[in-house]
Design a protein around this motif. Structure first.
Motif, PDB file in Angstrom:
ATOM      1  N   GLY A  10       0.814  -1.209   0.000  1.00 20.73           N
ATOM      2  CA  GLY A  10       0.000   0.000   0.000  1.00 20.73           C
ATOM      3  C   GLY A  10       0.849   1.260   0.000  1.00 20.73           C
ATOM      4  O   GLY A  10       2.034   1.250  -0.354  1.00 20.73           O
ATOM      5  N   SER A  37       1.446  -9.138  -0.800  1.00 20.72           N
ATOM      6  CA  SER A  37       0.152  -8.524  -0.506  1.00 20.72           C
ATOM      7  C   SER A  37      -0.955  -9.474  -0.928  1.00 20.72           C
ATOM      8  O   SER A  37      -0.801 -10.234  -1.898  1.00 20.72           O
ATOM      9  N   ASP A  38      -2.072  -9.425  -0.219  1.00 17.79           N
ATOM     10  CA  ASP A  38      -3.233 -10.219  -0.610  1.00 17.79           C
ATOM     11  C   ASP A  38      -3.997  -9.584  -1.767  1.00 17.79           C
ATOM     12  O   ASP A  38      -4.982 -10.155  -2.248  1.00 17.79           O
ATOM     13  N   TYR A  39      -3.543  -8.412  -2.203  1.00 16.22           N
ATOM     14  CA  TYR A  39      -4.187  -7.698  -3.310  1.00 16.22           C
ATOM     15  C   TYR A  39      -3.165  -7.569  -4.437  1.00 16.22           C
ATOM     16  O   TYR A  39      -2.314  -6.679  -4.428  1.00 16.22           O
ATOM     17  N   SER A  40      -3.259  -8.448  -5.410  1.00 19.97           N
ATOM     18  CA  SER A  40      -2.231  -8.554  -6.444  1.00 19.97           C
ATOM     19  C   SER A  40      -2.137  -7.318  -7.324  1.00 19.97           C
ATOM     20  O   SER A  40      -1.118  -7.098  -7.983  1.00 19.97           O
ATOM     21  N   ASP A  41      -3.202  -6.495  -7.345  1.00 22.10           N
ATOM     22  CA  ASP A  41      -3.206  -5.310  -8.206  1.00 22.10           C
ATOM     23  C   ASP A  41      -2.828  -4.032  -7.457  1.00 22.10           C
ATOM     24  O   ASP A  41      -2.980  -2.930  -7.996  1.00 22.10           O
ATOM     25  N   ASP A  42      -2.326  -4.147  -6.231  1.00 22.00           N
ATOM     26  CA  ASP A  42      -2.014  -2.971  -5.419  1.00 22.00           C
ATOM     27  C   ASP A  42      -1.101  -1.976  -6.133  1.00 22.00           C
ATOM     28  O   ASP A  42      -1.208  -0.768  -5.928  1.00 22.00           O
ATOM     29  N   ASP A  44      -0.515  -1.830  -9.565  1.00 23.99           N
ATOM     30  CA  ASP A  44      -0.732  -1.772 -11.012  1.00 23.99           C
ATOM     31  C   ASP A  44      -0.724  -0.347 -11.559  1.00 23.99           C
ATOM     32  O   ASP A  44      -0.354  -0.123 -12.716  1.00 23.99           O
ATOM     33  N   ASN A  55       1.034 -13.647  -1.961  1.00 22.17           N
ATOM     34  CA  ASN A  55       0.216 -13.206  -0.842  1.00 22.17           C
ATOM     35  C   ASN A  55       1.094 -12.789   0.337  1.00 22.17           C
ATOM     36  O   ASN A  55       2.270 -13.149   0.423  1.00 22.17           O
TER      37      ASN A  55
END
Length: 210
Positions: A10, A37-42, A44, A55
């Motif tokens: 983040g 991160s658990d959000y692969s598009d953080d 992008d 993850n």
């Protein structure tokens, strides 16, 4: 060469990434391998050399690899610290060269001290603590494990902060007060009396709101 991973991708992780770039991604002789991160598009929408590689609780991180905790959430820092400690990973601290760390200051592993932070003298900083830019900690203060000081906080002399305490930006605690574990001090608040465990306070003077 063992690898270095960031836990988180983040806003704060991007800030820490910019600091580490000064070391050519070989901080303490580790090769920077990317973000977890658990959000692969953080990442992008950002121009980054490295991206999200797995993850946040990753099997790719091996014994002997290193991690830097790049999240501000106190409970998450606690969980991730122990998860990777159990994998026998090296949990690094980072102290920016533009931070001031005075005499007899101890800093636990996994902590991050950002530029222009000031830690004066005779201070104990626990494990996994984040002290963000322009925050200050006065003499004889104690900051408990996994706490977070957002930017421009002022923890004055003799203050005792428990574990997993979150301070919003520009929060101030007057001398010799106690802020117990798992509490939240809202942005711009002025703490003039003890904050009990698990409570949220806000305002000037800070009052319980939750």
């Amino acid at each position: 060469m063992n690898k270095l991973y960031f836990l988180g991708a983040g806003g704060f992780a991007r800030e820490l990434y910019s600091y580490i770039k000064e070391y050519d991604f070989e901080y303490r002789n580790y090769q920077f391998a990317g973000f977890l991160s658990d959000y692969s598009d953080d990442l992008d929408d950002f121009d980054m050399i490295h991206g999200v590689v797995d993850n946040i609780r990753s099997d790719k991180v091996l014994e002997g690899d290193a991690i830097l905790i790049a999240v501000a959430n106190c409970k998450l820092k606690d969980e991730l610290y122990h998860y990777y400690k159990n994998k026998n990973c090296e949990i690094l601290s980072f102290i920016h060269p533009m931070a001031y760390v005075g005499n007899n200051v101890t800093i636990g592993d996994g902590s991050v001290i950002c530029p222009y932070a000031t830690l004066t003298a005779d201070i104990e900083v626990g494990k996994g603590v984040l002290i963000n830019a322009h925050s200050s900690i006065g003499h004889d203060a104690v900051i408990g494990n996994f706490s977070t000081l957002s930017g421009h906080c002022d923890i004055t002399g003799g203050v005792s902060v428990g574990e997993r305490v979150m301070f919003g930006s520009h929060a101030l605690v007057i001398p010799n007060k106690v802020v117990e574990s798992d509490s939240i001090v809202g942005a711009g608040s002025v703490v003039v009396k003890k904050v009990k465990s698990g409570t949220t306070v806000f305002g000037n003077p800070a009052k319980k709101i939750k």
